[in-house]
Design a protein around this motif. Structure first.
Motif, PDB file in Angstrom:
ATOM      1  N   ILE A 154     -19.418  -1.428 -10.925  1.00 43.22           N
ATOM      2  CA  ILE A 154     -18.851  -1.784  -9.625  1.00 43.22           C
ATOM      3  C   ILE A 154     -19.988  -1.960  -8.634  1.00 43.22           C
ATOM      4  O   ILE A 154     -20.750  -1.027  -8.359  1.00 43.22           O
ATOM      5  N   ARG A 193     -10.079  -3.073  -9.640  1.00 44.34           N
ATOM      6  CA  ARG A 193     -11.433  -3.094 -10.223  1.00 44.34           C
ATOM      7  C   ARG A 193     -11.549  -2.093 -11.371  1.00 44.34           C
ATOM      8  O   ARG A 193     -12.207  -2.369 -12.386  1.00 44.34           O
ATOM      9  N   ARG A 219     -10.109  -3.328 -14.637  1.00 47.60           N
ATOM     10  CA  ARG A 219     -10.899  -4.330 -15.355  1.00 47.60           C
ATOM     11  C   ARG A 219     -11.947  -3.688 -16.257  1.00 47.60           C
ATOM     12  O   ARG A 219     -12.617  -4.389 -17.021  1.00 47.60           O
TER      13      ARG A 219
END
Length: 480
Positions: free
Chosen positions: A210, A255, A258
């Motif tokens: 991230i 996020r 994923r």
């Protein structure tokens, strides 16, 4: 003591019928593997190339009407062996003639496609290759290899570290601290997340992917302390507990989703289980035609040379070879019966669901197993076995045969509608909804009622989930 004799009637399946039932309920891929395995074990069976023995009674020739009226007698017709000046006069001639034919087929010298396939790389091989390039001592490398060999197919370490100490003999003996260091070393390898002992730890090992530092900090808190809320998609609850805006939490959760919870799946077998249709539906000159897919119909026949040799020299001690011959005859006939039944059932289905091919899912009619069973002349359980793991290729896609069966839902005006048609109508309503005001399940229920379809809200929710469509709140946030 009271002794009585009771008479009871019971049904038992013969070995041949048991084999026929097993073949009928197999998928096309499993069936093909079974036939190839039987060909390798049974000397009386051979593949039929369809060139020289197309007229042999044991050969399987599949076409539109080839299986109509198929006969399944226990004893096949014998093919006489020609004896004459130019024929095969002895067992030696029979044997050498058959061997010569086999040599001609195997001496082409062409490179097989299997020879050109890339060797598959497993997860352990990938991790061992990374460890072997690192500047590690022999002790540390050995412990890291032990951890790698203990990973499962998902890439997780399910075995406690203290149990791994018994798997390696080092001098001085390895300690729990040594194993923890080796585990950290393995967890630093690619793919990220490998070597984790839980889903939370696996996701935490991937949080460095991230880019935004603020989102990464929130994601670490969610993964470490609120994993259940993440799994249940409780965005509002997470926003209240973390003191963040719901939109921000939604972006962070998206996020996190994923990330890969099973990193080991990237390094496994590259085999993809394709769906191979058993029947193909085409429109020919304005009429729908149902045909068997020749790609899933194995052409197999009796090796008549070996059958003649065996029957000519058969003795009382050849019971095992006799069993192989009987199995070969059963296999040939059961293969014919399997595809004959599949074709008959598929034709009966398309006879009643031709409007689906013309107009789509909303034209699907209610259909039950008994209706097809009465049409084909078999039991309902046979239709159930035929429609399980069997697929039909149509101009509208590939569908399992079970897709065409659904319970009738009667509307207040007396019209019967299938569940497939209602699902198609629900999908059309959602596709036509306003992006700013998506339809709730209750609103969809009201619109269906206005069209004369009495469906409960719970049924609408179930059908929407079967269509893999998000709930109204989720769709509203995605549109925003």
């Amino acid at each position: 003591m009271d002794v009585r004799a009771d008479q009871r009637q019971s049904q038992t399946l013969s070995p041949r019928l048991q084999q026929a039932v097993r073949l009928l309920q197999m998928s096309s891929l499993d069936f093909g593997l079974m036939v190839r395995d039987t060909l390798g074990k049974n000397p009386f069976l051979e593949p039929d190339d369809g060139a020289d023995d197309a007229d042999a009674p044991e050969a399987i020739e599949v076409s539109d009407g080839a299986m109509d009226g198929a006969s399944f007698n226990d004893e096949p017709e014998r093919v006489p062996v020609e004896v004459g000046d130019g024929g095969l006069e002895s067992d030696r001639d029979l044997w050498h003639a058959d061997a010569a034919a086999g040599n001609r087929q195997a001496s082409d010298g062409d490179t097989s496609a299997l020879d050109l396939m890339k060797a598959e790389d497993s997860l352990t091989m990938h991790l061992h290759a990374q460890l072997n390039t690192m500047p590690l001592g022999e002790r540390d490398l050995t412990l890291a290899h032990v951890v790698v060999e203990s990973l499962d197919d998902d890439g997780y370490l399910r075995t406690p570290l203290n149990e791994l100490l018994d798997c390696v003999a080092l001098d001085p003996p390895a300690t729990l601290a040594d194993m923890q260091i080796a585990l950290k070393l393995v967890q630093s390898l690619e793919p990220a997340g490998v070597g984790a002992r839980s889903v939370g730890e696996c996701l935490e090992l991937q949080l460095h992917q991230i880019e935004c530092e603020e989102q990464r900090a929130i994601a670490r808190t969610i993964v470490g302390e609120h994993l259940n809320a993440l799994a249940t998609r409780d965005t509002a609850g997470l926003a209240r507990q973390l003191g963040q805006a719901p939109a921000c939490i939604e972006r962070v959760c998206d996020r996190i989703r994923r990330l890969d919870p099973r990193p080991g799946w990237r390094w496994g077998s590259s085999h993809i289980p394709y769906v191979v249709p058993d029947v193909i539906v085409k429109k020919i000159r304005g009429d729908w035609s149902v045909q068997l897919n020749p790609a899933v119909v194995p052409r197999v026949k009796l090796n008549q040379v070996y059958v003649d040799l065996f029957q000519r020299h058969r003795t009382s001690d050849d019971s095992e070879m006799g069993a192989h011959l009987q199995e070969a005859r059963w296999t040939v006939r059961n293969v014919e019966q399997r595809f004959s039944t599949i074709l008959d059932v598929a034709q009966a289905i398309m006879k009643r669901q031709r409007h689906f091919l013309e107009y789509g899912p909303m034209a699907m009619k209610p259909l039950g197993l008994r209706e097809i069973a009465d049409e084909v002349g078999v039991h309902e359980s046979t239709v159930s076995r035929v429609t399980n793991n069997k697929y039909m290729a149509t101009p509208r896609g590939v569908f399992e045969l079970k897709h065409f069966f659904s319970r009738a839902m009667v509307s207040p005006n007396g019209l019967a509608c299938s569940g497939t048609a209602i699902r198609g109508l629900i999908q059309d309503l959602i596709l036509a909804e306003s992006t700013g005001e998506p339809l709730s399940d209750a609103e969809i229920t009201r619109q269906l009622a206005q069209q004369g379809l009495s469906v409960s809200r719970r049924t609408v929710t179930k059908y929407r989930q079967m269509l893999h469509i998000e709930a109204v709140g989720r769709r509203r946030r995605l549109n925003a």
